[in-house]
Design a protein around this motif. Structure first.
Motif, mmCIF file in Angstrom:
data_model
loop_
_atom_site.group_PDB
_atom_site.id
_atom_site.type_symbol
_atom_site.label_atom_id
_atom_site.label_comp_id
_atom_site.label_asym_id
_atom_site.label_seq_id
_atom_site.Cartn_x
_atom_site.Cartn_y
_atom_site.Cartn_z
ATOM 1 N N VAL A 46 1.009 -1.239 0.105
ATOM 2 C CA VAL A 46 -0.119 -0.053 0.155
ATOM 3 C C VAL A 46 0.923 1.167 0.051
ATOM 4 N N CYS A 47 0.930 1.980 -1.010
ATOM 5 C CA CYS A 47 1.654 3.407 -1.210
ATOM 6 C C CYS A 47 1.416 4.039 0.051
ATOM 7 N N THR A 48 2.668 4.799 0.613
ATOM 8 C CA THR A 48 2.387 5.443 1.613
ATOM 9 C C THR A 48 2.098 7.079 1.064
ATOM 10 N N HIS A 49 1.586 7.156 -0.201
ATOM 11 C CA HIS A 49 1.317 8.439 -0.389
ATOM 12 C C HIS A 49 -0.533 8.272 -0.506
ATOM 13 N N VAL A 50 -1.107 7.919 -1.302
ATOM 14 C CA VAL A 50 -2.664 7.921 -1.131
ATOM 15 C C VAL A 50 -3.164 6.507 -1.265
ATOM 16 N N GLY A 51 -1.999 5.269 -0.976
ATOM 17 C CA GLY A 51 -2.764 4.006 -0.811
ATOM 18 C C GLY A 51 -2.838 3.464 -2.092
ATOM 19 N N CYS A 52 -2.373 3.737 -3.266
ATOM 20 C CA CYS A 52 -2.521 2.777 -4.468
ATOM 21 C C CYS A 52 -1.703 1.500 -4.148
ATOM 22 N N PRO A 53 -1.893 0.478 -5.006
ATOM 23 C CA PRO A 53 -1.030 -0.741 -4.830
ATOM 24 C C PRO A 53 0.530 -0.576 -5.528
ATOM 25 N N VAL A 54 1.290 -0.476 -4.805
ATOM 26 C CA VAL A 54 2.859 -0.102 -5.391
ATOM 27 C C VAL A 54 3.267 -1.499 -5.927
ATOM 28 N N ALA A 55 3.131 -1.904 -6.892
ATOM 29 C CA ALA A 55 3.729 -3.180 -7.575
ATOM 30 C C ALA A 55 4.481 -3.376 -8.704
ATOM 31 N N LEU A 56 4.843 -2.416 -9.260
ATOM 32 C CA LEU A 56 5.561 -2.360 -10.456
ATOM 33 C C LEU A 56 6.928 -2.643 -10.117
ATOM 34 N N TYR A 57 7.204 -3.902 -10.020
ATOM 35 C CA TYR A 57 8.779 -4.178 -9.627
ATOM 36 C C TYR A 57 9.580 -4.355 -10.719
ATOM 37 N N GLU A 58 10.484 -3.536 -10.679
ATOM 38 C CA GLU A 58 11.589 -3.622 -12.035
ATOM 39 C C GLU A 58 12.693 -4.511 -11.583
ATOM 40 N N GLN A 59 12.854 -6.048 -11.785
ATOM 41 C CA GLN A 59 13.888 -6.746 -11.056
ATOM 42 C C GLN A 59 15.290 -6.446 -11.250
ATOM 43 N N GLN A 60 15.425 -5.514 -12.217
ATOM 44 C CA GLN A 60 16.856 -5.104 -12.565
ATOM 45 C C GLN A 60 17.423 -4.248 -11.733
ATOM 46 N N THR A 61 16.610 -3.118 -11.582
ATOM 47 C CA THR A 61 16.929 -1.993 -10.748
ATOM 48 C C THR A 61 16.492 -2.227 -9.266
ATOM 49 N N HIS A 62 15.657 -3.169 -8.975
ATOM 50 C CA HIS A 62 15.203 -3.343 -7.780
ATOM 51 C C HIS A 62 14.327 -2.087 -7.426
ATOM 52 N N HIS A 63 13.680 -1.279 -8.196
ATOM 53 C CA HIS A 63 12.671 -0.380 -7.763
ATOM 54 C C HIS A 63 11.421 -0.674 -7.710
ATOM 55 N N VAL A 64 10.612 -0.238 -7.111
ATOM 56 C CA VAL A 64 9.270 -0.665 -7.131
ATOM 57 C C VAL A 64 8.477 1.014 -7.292
ATOM 58 N N LEU A 65 7.536 0.691 -8.367
ATOM 59 C CA LEU A 65 6.912 1.981 -8.691
ATOM 60 C C LEU A 65 5.431 2.004 -8.552
ATOM 61 N N CYS A 66 4.834 3.029 -8.121
ATOM 62 C CA CYS A 66 3.421 3.182 -7.831
ATOM 63 C C CYS A 66 2.861 3.482 -9.298
ATOM 64 N N PRO A 67 1.743 2.811 -9.550
ATOM 65 C CA PRO A 67 1.148 3.272 -10.699
ATOM 66 C C PRO A 67 0.210 4.619 -10.680
ATOM 67 N N CYS A 68 -0.131 5.053 -9.586
ATOM 68 C CA CYS A 68 -0.717 6.145 -9.851
ATOM 69 C C CYS A 68 -0.303 7.402 -9.933
ATOM 70 N N HIS A 69 0.967 7.782 -9.052
ATOM 71 C CA HIS A 69 1.540 9.019 -9.258
ATOM 72 C C HIS A 69 3.120 8.767 -9.234
ATOM 73 N N GLN A 70 3.565 7.613 -9.773
ATOM 74 C CA GLN A 70 4.961 7.123 -10.150
ATOM 75 C C GLN A 70 6.090 7.592 -8.804
ATOM 76 N N SER A 71 5.426 7.453 -7.493
ATOM 77 C CA SER A 71 6.387 7.199 -6.425
ATOM 78 C C SER A 71 7.288 5.910 -6.821
ATOM 79 N N THR A 72 8.772 6.080 -6.548
ATOM 80 C CA THR A 72 9.516 5.095 -6.681
ATOM 81 C C THR A 72 10.207 4.635 -5.415
ATOM 82 N N PHE A 73 10.273 3.343 -5.132
ATOM 83 C CA PHE A 73 10.949 3.004 -3.783
ATOM 84 C C PHE A 73 12.005 2.091 -3.919
#
Lengths: 259, 351
Positions: free
Chosen positions: B275-302
């Motif tokens: 659950v994204c800490t911004h407004v709660g979208c499912p953060v699940a766009l995982y790039e396995q090469q960069t190990h970044h997880v991207l939120c589909p709603c506002h592009q927050s990247t973890f």
């Protein structure tokens, strides 16, 4: 020859010709059609041919023995499925150093792709190419596939597989043109940015259900134009660019003086 | 004359300094000369316009008939997707063209055939004359006297109360429906705290609900996780929404873990709230090469390698980590609940 020339206006000539044409097509198809994707035990000749192709086409980046170089990863243990996916979709050989290897018309035919896959598979154990039965959408449950797809895949690939953007120029490709075998291989091997969905976390049955769901998305939509199924972006563009232009056009016409 | 003289010289000075000279008041230019249309003089053009209007109305008639035909020609009973599509298309086009033909025809008729002489309507003063105004005031006063509201306090009180409480009939349900449940302590814990009966809470695949062995999570893979057997419990959907987790395995050397969180991961396997800490979208766009997880709603990247810290986008806090470990058989389970509330901020949160 004369008899043939005389007979060409015969009543049955079209029927004979058609039969011959059909036979010819069948024979050519049988000769050229891709063999079933499952290469159970690749022959030594296949591996050898694959090695030649590999050295000529792939070794610059992946090394003479597929051990990897500064420009490309090691391929030992990636398995036949990974090679078949990358080569059959044209992603490999890569044509330029860019954020993502793009799908393009493949450079090798199915037989050569199989040879390459057999060679790389001979270097170390890895996921194999799935059988026809494993990827048959008719055997899958599309409803269950939709459920799994929405949880596991839809964030990147869109709810109906229309694709979507990632970071720094990378993107999740649309899935409309992928074959069932390619879909299965992509889930199994996790090409590029995509994570791996191995057989333990997404069983072969789950994968086949997903394929059945994706195949169903290719049928015409009962709702009319899907506008790319991209959601608010394409719909908003349509409403603003086209809908508003038409409304403004009408307003100008109503206000204009008749000649 | 004595007043206009200085103004005139003032205007003159202004124009000398290069500014545009404005008259005090613009003359009413009146209407421009009326120009006749083609059809006003040429009977042929007039006839042509008439035909055009008729054609537009006939298009509307044909479209309406086509829509009715489409309704009968493409029955939508049963599961024929093609029929649904055609039926919608034909009826929609028929309805649209039917309306458009009438509208365009009527406008074209008015523009080309009806009289187009310019007309001026003068605006009248809005204020009534004094006698009318006095009469209106009298009528009001008479009404007040007749009702005798000053001498009937009971009626006055009853009416006042009725008017005052009438809005409550929609205000009370409106405010009451904002949320029946004001217990915000629910935000602070999730289903991972413990299984019913106090047992271990195992990690299971979402939505197939199979328990996950650590050995099944291979490098580069990602698993969408829900608490095992949560479906049998109360408020399943609400609890699942809070408890969804993503599970990834990285090279343990890549993970930057502070000393106190060293045992929260298992051999490179980490679990973070989905659950994204911004407004709660499912953060699940995982790039396995960069190990970044991207939120589909506002592009927050973890960044998963570094405590899921925010490296881009509007999210403020890292994704909460779920401490996990394995049991004797190798199945993954949660050591405890998340150590901070999951999801977006709320007022009562400290940070």
């Amino acid at each position: 020859m004369k008899a043939l020339a005389a007979g060409r206006r015969h009543r049955l000539a079209p029927v004979v010709l058609m039969t011959l044409a059909l036979l010819f097509t069948g024979v050519v198809y049988a000769a050229l059609a891709p063999s079933p994707a499952q290469a159970e035990t690749p022959s030594a000749g296949e591996v050898e041919a694959g090695e030649k192709l590999f050295i000529a086409n792939c070794s610059t980046c992946h090394g003479m023995n597929a051990q990897g170089t500064d420009h490309g990863p090691s391929l030992i243990g990636v398995g036949a499925a990974s090679v078949h996916f990358q080569v059959a979709t044209g992603r490999m050989p890569m044509d330029a150093n860019q954020p993502q290897a793009e799908a393009k018309p493949p450079q090798f035919d199915e037989a050569e792709t199989q040879q390459l896959a057999a060679y790389v598979a001979s270097l170390g154990a890895g996921p194999g190419i799935p059988s026809e039965e494993q990827v048959d959408p008719a055997l899958g449950d599309a409803a269950n596939g939709g459920l799994i797809f929405r949880t596991n895949c839809a964030m990147c690939h869109n709810a109906v597989g229309a694709g979507g953007a990632l970071t720094n120029g990378k993107h999740a490709p649309p899935l409309y043109d992928s074959t069932p075998t390619e879909l299965y291989e992509a889930m199994l091997t996790g090409p590029q940015s995509m994570p791996v969905f191995n057989d333990a976390t997404l069983t072969p049955d789950d994968k086949r259900d997903i394929i059945a769901y994706l195949m169903e998305q290719r049928e015409p939509s009962p709702g009319g134009f899907s506008l790319g199924a991209l959601g608010p972006v394409s719909e908003g563009l349509w409403a603003f660019a086209i809908g508003m232009s038409v409304l403004i056009g009408f307003a100008v016409w109503i206000g204009a003086r008749s000649s | 004359m004595s007043i206009e003289q200085p103004r005139g010289s003032h205007d003159l000075q202004q124009s000398e300094s290069g500014e545009v000279e404005h008259p005090e008041r613009f003359e009413n230019p009146g209407l421009p000369p009326h120009r006749p249309r083609l059809g006003d003089e040429d009977p042929k053009a007039n006839k042509r316009s008439e035909h055009q209007v008729v054609v537009l109305f006939v298009i509307s008639i044909i479209a309406t008939i086509a829509a009715i035909w489409g309704f009968f020609a493409f029955p939508v009973d049963g599961l024929q997707v093609g029929n649904v599509r055609m039926s919608t298309l034909v009826i929609g086009l028929g309805l649209g063209l039917g309306m458009l033909g009438i509208g365009v025809g009527a406008v074209h008729w008015a523009k080309t055939l009806m009289n187009d002489h310019e007309k001026v309507e003068e605006r009248h003063p809005q204020r009534g004359d004094d006698a009318t105004r006095a009469e209106a005031v009298d009528i009001m006063r008479e009404g007040v006297e007749d009702s005798a509201i000053a001498r009937r306090p009971l009626i006055k009180g009853a009416l006042g109360t009725a008017v005052a409480i009438a809005p409550l009939s929609f205000l009370v349900p409106l405010i009451g429906n904002l949320g029946g449940d004001w217990d915000i302590s629910k935000f602070r814990h999730t289903a991972w705290a413990s299984a019913p009966g106090g047992g271990r809470r195992y990690l299971a695949t979402d939505p197939t609900d199979r328990r996950i062995k650590a050995s099944e999570v291979t490098r580069g893979s990602m698993v969408h996780v829900q608490p095992w057997r949560l479906e049998e419990e109360e408020n399943f959907l609400e609890e699942k929404t809070k408890a969804v987790v993503i599970l990834m395995r990285l090279d343990p050397k890549l993970l930057k873990e502070p000393e106190e969180k060293k045992d929260w991961s298992y051999d490179g396997i980490v679990a973070y709230s989905k659950v994204c800490t911004h407004v709660g979208c499912p953060v699940a766009l995982y790039e396995q090469q960069t190990h970044h997880v991207l939120c589909p709603c506002h592009q927050s990247t973890f960044d998963i390698t570094d405590q899921a810290k925010v490296i881009f986008g509007p999210a403020k806090r890292p994704l909460p980590q779920l401490p996990i470990t394995v049991d004797e058989e190798g199945y993954l389970y949660a050591q405890s609940d998340f150590h901070e509330p999951v999801g977006p901020s709320f007022w009562e949160r400290e940070r």
